[in-house]
Design a protein around this motif. Structure first.
Motif, PDB file in Angstrom:
ATOM      1  N   GLY A 148       3.850   8.484  -0.894  1.00  0.00           N
ATOM      2  CA  GLY A 148       4.852   7.447  -1.044  1.00  0.00           C
ATOM      3  C   GLY A 148       6.249   7.854  -0.624  1.00  0.00           C
ATOM      4  N   LEU A 149       6.386   8.971   0.070  1.00  0.00           N
ATOM      5  CA  LEU A 149       7.706   9.380   0.547  1.00  0.00           C
ATOM      6  C   LEU A 149       8.224   8.391   1.586  1.00  0.00           C
ATOM      7  CD1 LEU A 149       7.149  13.236   1.011  1.00  0.00           C
ATOM      8  CD2 LEU A 149       8.203  12.052  -0.932  1.00  0.00           C
ATOM      9  N   GLU A 150       9.506   8.193   1.589  1.00  0.00           N
ATOM     10  CA  GLU A 150      10.092   7.243   2.533  1.00  0.00           C
ATOM     11  C   GLU A 150       9.772   7.626   3.978  1.00  0.00           C
ATOM     12  OE1 GLU A 150      11.856   3.725   3.379  1.00  0.00           O
ATOM     13  OE2 GLU A 150      11.466   4.550   1.373  1.00  0.00           O
ATOM     14  N   SER A 151       9.630   8.920   4.232  1.00  0.00           N
ATOM     15  CA  SER A 151       9.339   9.379   5.585  1.00  0.00           C
ATOM     16  C   SER A 151       7.979   8.899   6.087  1.00  0.00           C
ATOM     17  CB  SER A 151       9.381  10.911   5.641  1.00  0.00           C
ATOM     18  OG  SER A 151       8.418  11.465   4.756  1.00  0.00           O
ATOM     19  N   ALA A 210       0.816  -1.216   0.000  1.00  0.00           N
ATOM     20  CA  ALA A 210       0.000   0.000   0.000  1.00  0.00           C
ATOM     21  C   ALA A 210       0.851   1.267   0.000  1.00  0.00           C
ATOM     22  CB  ALA A 210      -0.927   0.006   1.210  1.00  0.00           C
ATOM     23  N   PHE A 211       2.141   1.118  -0.163  1.00  0.00           N
ATOM     24  CA  PHE A 211       3.045   2.253   0.034  1.00  0.00           C
ATOM     25  C   PHE A 211       2.787   3.392  -0.940  1.00  0.00           C
ATOM     26  CE2 PHE A 211       7.345   4.255  -0.359  1.00  0.00           C
ATOM     27  CZ  PHE A 211       7.380   4.799   0.920  1.00  0.00           C
ATOM     28  N   THR A 212       2.380   3.088  -2.162  1.00  0.00           N
ATOM     29  CA  THR A 212       2.219   4.134  -3.176  1.00  0.00           C
ATOM     30  C   THR A 212       0.764   4.421  -3.518  1.00  0.00           C
ATOM     31  OG1 THR A 212       2.461   2.485  -4.944  1.00  0.00           O
ATOM     32  CG2 THR A 212       4.458   3.619  -4.214  1.00  0.00           C
ATOM     33  N   GLN A 213      -0.182   3.985  -2.692  1.00  0.00           N
ATOM     34  CA  GLN A 213      -1.572   4.259  -3.034  1.00  0.00           C
ATOM     35  C   GLN A 213      -1.834   5.770  -2.994  1.00  0.00           C
ATOM     36  OE1 GLN A 213      -3.948   2.063  -0.233  1.00  0.00           O
ATOM     37  NE2 GLN A 213      -3.724   3.537   1.398  1.00  0.00           N
ATOM     38  N   PRO A 214      -2.709   6.292  -3.876  1.00  0.00           N
ATOM     39  CA  PRO A 214      -2.953   7.734  -3.957  1.00  0.00           C
ATOM     40  C   PRO A 214      -3.462   8.310  -2.640  1.00  0.00           C
ATOM     41  CG  PRO A 214      -3.861   6.600  -5.870  1.00  0.00           C
ATOM     42  CD  PRO A 214      -3.447   5.535  -4.900  1.00  0.00           C
ATOM     43  N   ALA A 233      -1.082   8.549  12.871  1.00  0.00           N
ATOM     44  CA  ALA A 233      -0.611   8.038  11.586  1.00  0.00           C
ATOM     45  C   ALA A 233      -1.358   8.576  10.372  1.00  0.00           C
ATOM     46  CB  ALA A 233      -0.682   6.510  11.576  1.00  0.00           C
ATOM     47  N   MET A 234      -2.664   8.839  10.502  1.00  0.00           N
ATOM     48  CA  MET A 234      -3.441   9.080   9.296  1.00  0.00           C
ATOM     49  C   MET A 234      -3.037  10.350   8.569  1.00  0.00           C
ATOM     50  SD  MET A 234      -7.533   9.229   8.464  1.00  0.00           S
ATOM     51  CE  MET A 234      -7.920   8.076   9.740  1.00  0.00           C
ATOM     52  N   ARG A 235      -2.879  11.444   9.289  1.00  0.00           N
ATOM     53  CA  ARG A 235      -2.524  12.696   8.618  1.00  0.00           C
ATOM     54  C   ARG A 235      -1.179  12.569   7.906  1.00  0.00           C
ATOM     55  NH1 ARG A 235      -5.355  14.242  13.218  1.00  0.00           N
ATOM     56  NH2 ARG A 235      -6.915  15.895  12.931  1.00  0.00           N
ATOM     57  N   VAL A 236      -0.228  11.901   8.527  1.00  0.00           N
ATOM     58  CA  VAL A 236       1.095  11.731   7.917  1.00  0.00           C
ATOM     59  C   VAL A 236       1.005  10.853   6.677  1.00  0.00           C
ATOM     60  CG1 VAL A 236       3.424  10.829   8.261  1.00  0.00           C
ATOM     61  CG2 VAL A 236       2.279  12.063  10.112  1.00  0.00           C
ATOM     62  N   ALA A 237       0.269   9.753   6.760  1.00  0.00           N
ATOM     63  CA  ALA A 237       0.157   8.827   5.629  1.00  0.00           C
ATOM     64  C   ALA A 237      -0.491   9.491   4.430  1.00  0.00           C
ATOM     65  CB  ALA A 237      -0.627   7.591   6.044  1.00  0.00           C
ATOM     66  N   VAL A 238      -1.501  10.325   4.668  1.00  0.00           N
ATOM     67  CA  VAL A 238      -2.168  11.025   3.569  1.00  0.00           C
ATOM     68  C   VAL A 238      -1.284  12.128   3.015  1.00  0.00           C
ATOM     69  CG1 VAL A 238      -4.142  12.472   2.942  1.00  0.00           C
ATOM     70  CG2 VAL A 238      -4.487  10.486   4.429  1.00  0.00           C
ATOM     71  N   ARG A 239      -0.673  12.899   3.891  1.00  0.00           N
ATOM     72  CA  ARG A 239       0.123  14.061   3.465  1.00  0.00           C
ATOM     73  C   ARG A 239       1.384  13.666   2.723  1.00  0.00           C
ATOM     74  NH1 ARG A 239       2.226  16.310   8.442  1.00  0.00           N
ATOM     75  NH2 ARG A 239       4.001  14.940   8.020  1.00  0.00           N
ATOM     76  N   ASP A 240       2.090  12.657   3.216  1.00  0.00           N
ATOM     77  CA  ASP A 240       3.416  12.337   2.685  1.00  0.00           C
ATOM     78  C   ASP A 240       3.414  11.255   1.622  1.00  0.00           C
ATOM     79  OD1 ASP A 240       4.291  14.241   4.419  1.00  0.00           O
ATOM     80  OD2 ASP A 240       5.177  12.848   5.853  1.00  0.00           O
ATOM     81  N   ALA A 293       4.284   5.503   9.222  1.00  0.00           N
ATOM     82  CA  ALA A 293       2.853   5.799   9.308  1.00  0.00           C
ATOM     83  C   ALA A 293       2.056   4.816   8.472  1.00  0.00           C
ATOM     84  CB  ALA A 293       2.587   7.237   8.851  1.00  0.00           C
ATOM     85  N   ARG A 294       2.577   4.451   7.307  1.00  0.00           N
ATOM     86  CA  ARG A 294       1.888   3.464   6.465  1.00  0.00           C
ATOM     87  C   ARG A 294       1.772   2.120   7.192  1.00  0.00           C
ATOM     88  NH1 ARG A 294      -0.668   5.000   1.592  1.00  0.00           N
ATOM     89  NH2 ARG A 294       0.501   6.691   0.628  1.00  0.00           N
ATOM     90  N   GLU A 295       2.823   1.717   7.865  1.00  0.00           N
ATOM     91  CA  GLU A 295       2.780   0.455   8.604  1.00  0.00           C
ATOM     92  C   GLU A 295       1.775   0.544   9.753  1.00  0.00           C
ATOM     93  OE1 GLU A 295       6.498  -1.273   9.684  1.00  0.00           O
ATOM     94  OE2 GLU A 295       7.394  -0.957   7.701  1.00  0.00           O
TER      95      GLU A 295
END
Length: 423
Positions: A259-262, A187-191, A250-257, A266-268
């Protein structure tokens, strides 16, 4: 007499980066030779289904891939998938690679290629006949590629009935996947909007199961009459609370960033929260926001969110669920104030004391921050649509029965009208 028993069940679980590379080994634990892999065209383009199919083939398995799953499945798309599986089969196991659409389609294919009858007979009453399977289903390995639906943990298959313009589902313990393989890398690169919608689905799963009617408030049932959704209970609470606390950071970071490595941690966290929420609501159940989501998604006219297929109108499931959630939780507050406030504090640790407006405001703030539509009006609904939306929601009797406070037609109408503009 009140119920004194609650039930809990879950699939076997494998979690972690790289877990999806071990599916051939996982299937070796069963007597499997022929495998049906179910996915959708968008997920197929990522290469994940092809890689998994190649790894299974290299291990000596005969793999057939069905890659025409419809995003937000319909009765027509599921019937097409079932027909294709019947023609290509028989199979010894099914592997679903994708979001809830692929996993739910695979559940229906599994049911209808192992049991007699047609789709409509198995749909939940009152839309369908509510028929239960009588034969065992095949081993089903669910491999989610979005962080949200929790379908890899549940007994539910959700679909649109096109002729009725409403969503419904099939619910039976035998639909639960045998194994959930949760690989956060998929799911790392999902929009961003897919992440946002799926994330709000996680959140509503956890909130609805945590605020659901307590299991002992239901009438006692004989063992054969108990349903998978048994109401809030101590074990489901544990999963739901943990999911909410994980989402808060986690959610705000996952949406904002994106597919960035950073954003990888949050994705996990999101993937883990989705799994935890699924383990909670897959037993406790969900209620008003999900009941409302079915007609909201089923009656969409021309809304096309960023990050989803542009060819057709769609209100993604997680978006459809959450647009009425603030008003719904304002309505249910009086049934369990302490639970609503505790949930608000888990999502926003800055919350101290509060009232019926606290949880709705926490939700509205989060929805604004992740770029959601402001309400039902922004996805195309008008006050004139409320009666039809209420009618669709009232058909979801299984879900409304789990609500901590009974919602009549007028109550639902108030929730829909209060959700036209959330801010």
């Amino acid at each position: 007499m009140s119920e004194t028993v609650f039930t809990y069940a879950s699939p076997a679980l494998k979690f972690g980066p790289g877990a999806s590379a071990e599916i051939a080994f996982d299937l070796s634990q069963y007597d499997v030779r022929r495998v049906l892999l179910v996915t959708d065209p968008g997920v197929a383009v990522t290469g994940h289904p092809g890689r998994i199919a190649e790894q299974m083939s290299a291990a000596g398995l005969d793999v057939t891939t069905y890659d025409r799953v419809h995003v937000e499945p319909t009765d027509a798309s599921i019937e097409e998938a079932v027909a294709a599986a019947r023609e290509a089969g028989p199979f010894d196991a099914i592997v679903a690679v994708g979001g809830g659409s692929s996993i739910d389609t695979a559940k229906a294919v599994n049911l209808l290629t192992t049991n007699e009858g047609e789709l409509f007979e198995y749909l939940n009453a009152p839309v369908g006949d509510g028929r239960a399977p009588t034969m065992p289903l095949l081993p089903l390995v669910a491999v989610p590629t979005t962080t949200g639906t929790g379908s890899e943990s549940t007994t539910i298959c959700v679909l649109d009935v096109l002729s009725l313009k409403v969503k419904t589902g099939i619910s039976h313990p035998r639909l639960r996947p045998t194994l959930a393989v949760v690989d956060p890398d998929l799911a790392f690169t999902q929009p961003a909007m897919v992440t946002a919608a799926a994330g709000m689905d996680i959140l509503c799963h956890a909130l609805e199961s945590y605020t659901a009617r307590w299991y002992s408030e239901f009438d006692a049932k004989a063992p054969e009459q108990r349903v998978p959704y048994c109401g809030a209970n101590p074990i489901a609470d544990m999963w739901s609370e943990k999911a909410l606390s994980m989402l808060s950071g986690a959610m705000r970071v996952a949406v904002r960033d994106g597919g960035l490595e950073s954003s990888r941690p949050a994705r996990e966290q999101m993937a883990m929260a989705a799994t935890f929420a699924g383990l909670g609501f897959g037993n406790a159940g969900v209620h008003i926001p999900h009941a409302n989501a079915y007609p909201v998604a089923g009656r969409v006219r021309d809304f096309r969110p960023e990050g989803y297929p542009e060819a057709e109108a769609i209100v993604p499931h997680g978006m459809a669920v959450s647009l009425t959630a603030p008003a719904a939780f304002g309505f249910t507050f009086e049934a369990a104030p302490e639970r609503h406030l505790h949930a608000a504090k888990l999502l926003d640790p800055s919350v101290s004391n509060g009232d019926a407006h606290t949880l709705p405001e926490v939700l509205r703030t989060l929805m604004r921050d992740i770029g959601f539509p402001s309400g039902l009006a922004e996805v195309g609904y008008l006050d004139a649509d409320v009666d039809d939306l209420v009618s669709g929601s009232l058909k979801q009797t299984r879900l409304l029965a789990t609500a901590p406070r009974e919602a009549a037609a007028d109550d639902l109408a108030g929730i829909f009208r209060g959700s036209m503009e959330n801010w």
